[in-house]
Design an enzyme around this catalytic site. Structure first.
Site, PDB file in Angstrom:
ATOM      1  N   ASN A   6       0.864  -1.189   0.000  1.00  0.00           N
ATOM      2  CA  ASN A   6       0.000   0.000   0.000  1.00  0.00           C
ATOM      3  C   ASN A   6       0.896   1.232   0.000  1.00  0.00           C
ATOM      4  O   ASN A   6       1.522   1.548   1.011  1.00  0.00           O
ATOM      5  CB  ASN A   6      -0.896  -0.004   1.249  1.00  0.00           C
ATOM      6  N   TRP A   7       0.923   1.919  -1.132  1.00  0.00           N
ATOM      7  CA  TRP A   7       1.836   3.063  -1.264  1.00  0.00           C
ATOM      8  C   TRP A   7       1.281   4.342  -0.649  1.00  0.00           C
ATOM      9  O   TRP A   7       1.980   5.364  -0.632  1.00  0.00           O
ATOM     10  CB  TRP A   7       2.161   3.305  -2.735  1.00  0.00           C
ATOM     11  N   LYS A   8       0.033   4.314  -0.192  1.00  0.00           N
ATOM     12  CA  LYS A   8      -0.587   5.516   0.386  1.00  0.00           C
ATOM     13  C   LYS A   8      -0.386   6.698  -0.573  1.00  0.00           C
ATOM     14  O   LYS A   8      -0.465   6.514  -1.773  1.00  0.00           O
ATOM     15  CB  LYS A   8       0.010   5.799   1.770  1.00  0.00           C
ATOM     16  N   HIS A  90      -9.444   1.267   4.460  1.00  0.00           N
ATOM     17  CA  HIS A  90      -8.180   1.414   5.208  1.00  0.00           C
ATOM     18  C   HIS A  90      -8.421   2.320   6.419  1.00  0.00           C
ATOM     19  O   HIS A  90      -9.205   3.276   6.337  1.00  0.00           O
ATOM     20  CB  HIS A  90      -7.101   2.007   4.293  1.00  0.00           C
ATOM     21  N   GLU A  92      -6.780   4.673   7.605  1.00  0.00           N
ATOM     22  CA  GLU A  92      -6.536   6.107   7.374  1.00  0.00           C
ATOM     23  C   GLU A  92      -7.761   6.755   6.730  1.00  0.00           C
ATOM     24  O   GLU A  92      -8.044   7.933   6.965  1.00  0.00           O
ATOM     25  CB  GLU A  92      -5.267   6.287   6.524  1.00  0.00           C
ATOM     26  N   GLU A 156      -5.599  -5.052  10.249  1.00  0.00           N
ATOM     27  CA  GLU A 156      -4.587  -4.023  10.475  1.00  0.00           C
ATOM     28  C   GLU A 156      -4.895  -3.307  11.792  1.00  0.00           C
ATOM     29  O   GLU A 156      -5.660  -2.328  11.802  1.00  0.00           O
ATOM     30  CB  GLU A 156      -4.607  -3.014   9.325  1.00  0.00           C
ATOM     31  N   GLY A 162       2.158   2.162  10.713  1.00  0.00           N
ATOM     32  CA  GLY A 162       3.091   3.274  10.592  1.00  0.00           C
ATOM     33  C   GLY A 162       3.739   3.668  11.911  1.00  0.00           C
ATOM     34  O   GLY A 162       4.351   4.732  12.015  1.00  0.00           O
ATOM     35  N   SER A 192       3.232  -2.327  10.252  1.00  0.00           N
ATOM     36  CA  SER A 192       4.688  -2.322  10.464  1.00  0.00           C
ATOM     37  C   SER A 192       5.348  -3.656  10.089  1.00  0.00           C
ATOM     38  O   SER A 192       6.258  -4.113  10.780  1.00  0.00           O
ATOM     39  CB  SER A 192       5.021  -1.916  11.909  1.00  0.00           C
ATOM     40  N   GLY A 213       2.734  -1.218   4.287  1.00  0.00           N
ATOM     41  CA  GLY A 213       2.757   0.201   3.973  1.00  0.00           C
ATOM     42  C   GLY A 213       4.176   0.684   3.741  1.00  0.00           C
ATOM     43  O   GLY A 213       4.767   0.470   2.682  1.00  0.00           O
ATOM     44  N   GLY A 214       4.748   1.312   4.757  1.00  0.00           N
ATOM     45  CA  GLY A 214       6.058   1.959   4.631  1.00  0.00           C
ATOM     46  C   GLY A 214       7.129   1.110   3.967  1.00  0.00           C
ATOM     47  O   GLY A 214       7.857   1.578   3.073  1.00  0.00           O
TER      48      GLY A 214
HETATM   49  C1  PEP Z   1      -0.779   0.109   5.737  1.00  0.00           C
HETATM   50  O1  PEP Z   1      -0.731   1.234   5.309  1.00  0.00           O
HETATM   51  O2  PEP Z   1      -1.684  -0.643   5.351  1.00  0.00           O
HETATM   52  C2  PEP Z   1       0.248  -0.339   6.685  1.00  0.00           C
HETATM   53  C3  PEP Z   1       0.128  -1.520   7.226  1.00  0.00           C
HETATM   54  O3  PEP Z   1       1.283   0.537   6.947  1.00  0.00           O
HETATM   55  P1  PEP Z   1       2.701   0.205   7.662  1.00  0.00           P
HETATM   56  O4  PEP Z   1       3.195  -1.113   7.072  1.00  0.00           O
HETATM   57  O5  PEP Z   1       3.569   1.353   7.317  1.00  0.00           O
HETATM   58  O6  PEP Z   1       2.427   0.069   9.126  1.00  0.00           O
END
Ligand code: PEP
Length: 234
Positions: A6-8, A90, A92, A156, A162, A192, A213-214
Protein backbone atom coordinates in the site's frame (compact mmCIF):
# COMPACT_ATOMS: atom_id res chain seq x y z
CA UNK A 1 0.14 -16.04 0.20
CA UNK A 2 -0.45 -12.49 -1.07
CA UNK A 3 1.95 -9.65 -0.32
CA UNK A 4 0.40 -6.29 -1.23
CA UNK A 5 2.18 -2.94 -1.03
CA UNK A 6 0.00 0.00 0.00
CA UNK A 7 1.84 3.06 -1.26
CA UNK A 8 -0.59 5.52 0.39
CA UNK A 9 0.06 9.07 -0.97
CA UNK A 10 3.59 8.30 -2.21
CA UNK A 11 5.03 7.88 -5.72
CA UNK A 12 3.68 9.97 -8.59
CA UNK A 13 3.40 8.48 -12.10
CA UNK A 14 7.09 8.73 -13.05
CA UNK A 15 8.36 7.17 -9.83
CA UNK A 16 5.64 4.52 -9.86
CA UNK A 17 6.49 3.49 -13.44
CA UNK A 18 10.20 3.22 -12.65
CA UNK A 19 9.51 1.25 -9.45
CA UNK A 20 7.23 -1.20 -11.30
CA UNK A 21 9.75 -1.71 -14.12
CA UNK A 22 12.34 -2.61 -11.48
CA UNK A 23 9.80 -4.82 -9.66
CA UNK A 24 9.39 -6.91 -12.84
CA UNK A 25 13.05 -7.86 -12.60
CA UNK A 26 13.19 -8.38 -8.82
CA UNK A 27 13.37 -11.76 -7.06
CA UNK A 28 9.97 -11.95 -5.35
CA UNK A 29 10.32 -15.58 -4.36
CA UNK A 30 7.14 -16.85 -6.02
CA UNK A 31 4.39 -15.40 -3.77
CA UNK A 32 1.41 -13.53 -5.21
CA UNK A 33 2.29 -9.83 -5.31
CA UNK A 34 0.23 -6.63 -5.70
CA UNK A 35 0.98 -2.92 -5.56
CA UNK A 36 -1.54 -0.21 -4.63
CA UNK A 37 -0.37 3.15 -6.03
CA UNK A 38 -2.24 6.47 -5.75
CA UNK A 39 -4.91 6.96 -8.44
CA UNK A 40 -2.77 9.19 -10.66
CA UNK A 41 -0.05 6.53 -10.85
CA UNK A 42 -2.28 3.55 -11.64
CA UNK A 43 -2.01 3.82 -15.43
CA UNK A 44 1.78 3.91 -15.34
CA UNK A 45 1.88 0.95 -12.95
CA UNK A 46 -0.52 -1.07 -15.12
CA UNK A 47 1.56 -0.35 -18.20
CA UNK A 48 4.87 -1.15 -16.50
CA UNK A 49 3.57 -4.47 -15.11
CA UNK A 50 1.70 -5.60 -18.25
CA UNK A 51 2.27 -9.28 -18.96
CA UNK A 52 3.33 -10.09 -15.38
CA UNK A 53 1.37 -11.74 -12.55
CA UNK A 54 1.80 -8.67 -10.31
CA UNK A 55 -1.60 -7.10 -9.64
CA UNK A 56 -2.24 -3.37 -9.57
CA UNK A 57 -4.83 -2.28 -6.99
CA UNK A 58 -6.36 1.13 -6.23
CA UNK A 59 -6.62 2.38 -2.64
CA UNK A 60 -10.41 2.89 -2.66
CA UNK A 61 -13.32 3.14 -5.08
CA UNK A 62 -16.80 4.66 -5.01
CA UNK A 63 -20.02 2.65 -4.91
CA UNK A 64 -21.69 4.42 -7.85
CA UNK A 65 -20.45 3.93 -11.42
CA UNK A 66 -20.65 7.66 -12.11
CA UNK A 67 -22.33 10.74 -10.71
CA UNK A 68 -21.89 13.99 -8.78
CA UNK A 69 -19.21 12.71 -6.37
CA UNK A 70 -16.34 15.18 -6.69
CA UNK A 71 -12.98 13.64 -5.93
CA UNK A 72 -14.17 10.03 -6.18
CA UNK A 73 -13.30 7.28 -8.68
CA UNK A 74 -15.59 4.39 -9.69
CA UNK A 75 -15.01 0.67 -10.17
CA UNK A 76 -15.76 0.75 -13.94
CA UNK A 77 -13.22 3.58 -14.31
CA UNK A 78 -10.60 1.46 -12.56
CA UNK A 79 -11.47 -1.54 -14.75
CA UNK A 80 -11.09 0.63 -17.86
CA UNK A 81 -7.52 1.41 -16.74
CA UNK A 82 -6.71 -2.29 -16.37
CA UNK A 83 -6.63 -2.17 -12.57
CA UNK A 84 -7.07 -5.60 -10.94
CA UNK A 85 -8.50 -4.72 -7.54
CA UNK A 86 -8.82 -2.19 -4.76
CA UNK A 87 -8.23 -1.70 -1.06
CA UNK A 88 -11.38 -0.59 0.79
CA UNK A 89 -11.82 0.75 4.32
CA UNK A 90 -8.18 1.41 5.21
CA UNK A 91 -7.99 2.83 8.73
CA UNK A 92 -6.54 6.11 7.37
CA UNK A 93 -9.75 6.54 5.38
CA UNK A 94 -11.85 5.66 8.42
CA UNK A 95 -9.81 8.08 10.61
CA UNK A 96 -9.41 11.07 8.28
CA UNK A 97 -12.14 10.82 5.63
CA UNK A 98 -15.25 9.68 7.45
CA UNK A 99 -15.32 6.13 6.10
CA UNK A 100 -17.85 4.05 8.05
CA UNK A 101 -18.77 0.37 8.09
CA UNK A 102 -21.74 1.29 5.90
CA UNK A 103 -19.69 3.09 3.24
CA UNK A 104 -17.09 0.31 3.35
CA UNK A 105 -19.83 -2.23 2.62
CA UNK A 106 -21.17 -0.19 -0.29
CA UNK A 107 -17.69 0.25 -1.81
CA UNK A 108 -16.84 -3.44 -1.40
CA UNK A 109 -20.10 -4.58 -3.00
CA UNK A 110 -19.67 -2.25 -5.99
CA UNK A 111 -16.04 -3.22 -6.54
CA UNK A 112 -16.86 -6.95 -6.46
CA UNK A 113 -19.88 -6.48 -8.70
CA UNK A 114 -17.68 -4.81 -11.31
CA UNK A 115 -15.10 -7.59 -11.24
CA UNK A 116 -12.43 -6.05 -9.03
CA UNK A 117 -10.63 -8.04 -6.35
CA UNK A 118 -10.99 -6.41 -2.92
CA UNK A 119 -8.76 -6.10 0.14
CA UNK A 120 -11.14 -4.93 2.89
CA UNK A 121 -9.36 -3.55 5.96
CA UNK A 122 -10.47 -4.01 9.56
CA UNK A 123 -8.71 -3.38 12.86
CA UNK A 124 -9.09 -1.99 16.36
CA UNK A 125 -7.51 1.15 17.84
CA UNK A 126 -5.19 1.00 20.83
CA UNK A 127 -7.94 2.34 23.12
CA UNK A 128 -10.36 -0.31 21.88
CA UNK A 129 -7.79 -3.09 22.47
CA UNK A 130 -7.04 -1.78 25.97
CA UNK A 131 -10.75 -1.64 26.76
CA UNK A 132 -11.09 -5.31 25.78
CA UNK A 133 -13.21 -4.43 22.74
CA UNK A 134 -11.07 -5.97 19.99
CA UNK A 135 -13.45 -8.80 19.12
CA UNK A 136 -16.52 -6.55 19.32
CA UNK A 137 -14.91 -4.06 16.92
CA UNK A 138 -13.68 -6.71 14.50
CA UNK A 139 -17.06 -8.45 14.66
CA UNK A 140 -18.86 -5.22 13.78
CA UNK A 141 -16.48 -4.37 10.92
CA UNK A 142 -16.61 -7.88 9.46
CA UNK A 143 -20.40 -8.18 9.82
CA UNK A 144 -20.96 -5.86 6.83
CA UNK A 145 -18.90 -8.10 4.51
CA UNK A 146 -20.13 -11.18 2.64
CA UNK A 147 -17.99 -14.12 1.61
CA UNK A 148 -16.80 -13.85 -1.97
CA UNK A 149 -14.07 -15.62 -3.93
CA UNK A 150 -12.59 -12.24 -4.84
CA UNK A 151 -12.59 -10.82 -1.30
CA UNK A 152 -9.62 -10.80 1.06
CA UNK A 153 -9.69 -9.15 4.52
CA UNK A 154 -6.67 -7.32 5.92
CA UNK A 155 -6.39 -7.28 9.73
CA UNK A 156 -4.59 -4.02 10.48
CA UNK A 157 -4.55 -3.08 14.16
CA UNK A 158 -4.58 0.73 14.01
CA UNK A 159 -1.96 0.96 16.77
CA UNK A 160 0.49 -0.95 14.55
CA UNK A 161 0.12 1.07 11.34
CA UNK A 162 3.09 3.27 10.59
CA UNK A 163 4.12 3.20 14.25
CA UNK A 164 6.86 0.56 14.16
CA UNK A 165 4.79 -1.40 16.75
CA UNK A 166 4.01 -4.77 15.16
CA UNK A 167 1.40 -7.07 16.64
CA UNK A 168 3.14 -10.16 18.01
CA UNK A 169 2.59 -13.22 15.83
CA UNK A 170 0.38 -14.62 18.62
CA UNK A 171 -1.81 -11.48 18.80
CA UNK A 172 -2.14 -11.43 15.01
CA UNK A 173 -2.89 -15.18 14.85
CA UNK A 174 -5.68 -14.82 17.46
CA UNK A 175 -7.29 -11.93 15.59
CA UNK A 176 -7.02 -13.76 12.25
CA UNK A 177 -8.58 -16.93 13.69
CA UNK A 178 -11.41 -14.82 15.12
CA UNK A 179 -12.04 -13.09 11.77
CA UNK A 180 -12.00 -16.42 9.94
CA UNK A 181 -14.52 -17.84 12.42
CA UNK A 182 -16.88 -15.13 11.13
CA UNK A 183 -15.99 -15.06 7.44
CA UNK A 184 -14.27 -17.78 5.43
CA UNK A 185 -11.85 -15.66 3.38
CA UNK A 186 -8.06 -15.24 3.30
CA UNK A 187 -6.81 -12.73 5.90
CA UNK A 188 -3.69 -10.60 5.42
CA UNK A 189 -1.85 -8.99 8.34
CA UNK A 190 -0.91 -5.30 8.15
CA UNK A 191 0.96 -3.07 10.59
CA UNK A 192 4.69 -2.32 10.46
CA UNK A 193 5.56 -5.46 8.47
CA UNK A 194 9.28 -5.46 7.63
CA UNK A 195 11.74 -7.98 6.17
CA UNK A 196 12.76 -8.91 9.74
CA UNK A 197 9.27 -9.87 10.97
CA UNK A 198 7.50 -10.97 7.75
CA UNK A 199 8.59 -14.62 7.93
CA UNK A 200 7.45 -15.19 11.51
CA UNK A 201 4.13 -13.44 10.93
CA UNK A 202 3.43 -15.33 7.69
CA UNK A 203 4.30 -18.64 9.37
CA UNK A 204 1.18 -18.33 11.56
CA UNK A 205 -1.58 -20.74 10.61
CA UNK A 206 -4.26 -18.16 9.82
CA UNK A 207 -2.07 -15.45 8.27
CA UNK A 208 -2.42 -15.63 4.49
CA UNK A 209 -0.14 -12.75 3.55
CA UNK A 210 0.58 -9.13 4.35
CA UNK A 211 -0.56 -5.63 3.49
CA UNK A 212 2.63 -3.59 3.74
CA UNK A 213 2.76 0.20 3.97
CA UNK A 214 6.06 1.96 4.63
CA UNK A 215 8.31 -0.99 3.85
CA UNK A 216 6.69 -1.46 0.43
CA UNK A 217 8.01 1.89 -0.80
CA UNK A 218 11.56 0.57 -1.05
CA UNK A 219 12.11 -2.13 -3.67
CA UNK A 220 14.70 -4.05 -1.70
CA UNK A 221 12.65 -4.23 1.48
CA UNK A 222 9.44 -5.08 -0.40
CA UNK A 223 11.18 -7.86 -2.33
CA UNK A 224 12.78 -9.14 0.89
CA UNK A 225 9.33 -9.33 2.55
CA UNK A 226 7.98 -11.32 -0.43
CA UNK A 227 10.91 -13.76 -0.23
CA UNK A 228 10.54 -14.12 3.56
CA UNK A 229 6.87 -15.06 3.13
CA UNK A 230 7.46 -17.59 0.36
CA UNK A 231 8.17 -20.67 2.50
CA UNK A 232 4.60 -20.34 3.83
CA UNK A 233 3.07 -20.01 0.34
CA UNK A 234 0.27 -22.47 -0.34
C1 PEP B 1 -0.78 0.11 5.74
O1 PEP B 1 -0.73 1.23 5.31
O2 PEP B 1 -1.68 -0.64 5.35
C2 PEP B 1 0.25 -0.34 6.69
C3 PEP B 1 0.13 -1.52 7.23
O3 PEP B 1 1.28 0.54 6.95
P1 PEP B 1 2.70 0.21 7.66
O4 PEP B 1 3.19 -1.11 7.07
O5 PEP B 1 3.57 1.35 7.32
O6 PEP B 1 2.43 0.07 9.13
Amino acid sequence: MLIAGNWKMYKGPREAGAFCRALREADLGGVDVAVCPPYVSLADAVQALAGTDIGVYAQSCHWESEGPFTGEISAPMLRELGVYGTIVGHSERRQHFGETDETVARRVDAALEHGLYVIACVGETEAEREAGETEAVLGRQVSVLDEDDNLVVAYEPVWAIGTGKTATPAIAQDAHAFIKSLLDVPVLYGGSVKPENAGELCSQHDIDGALVGGASLDLESFAAICRAAFPYHS
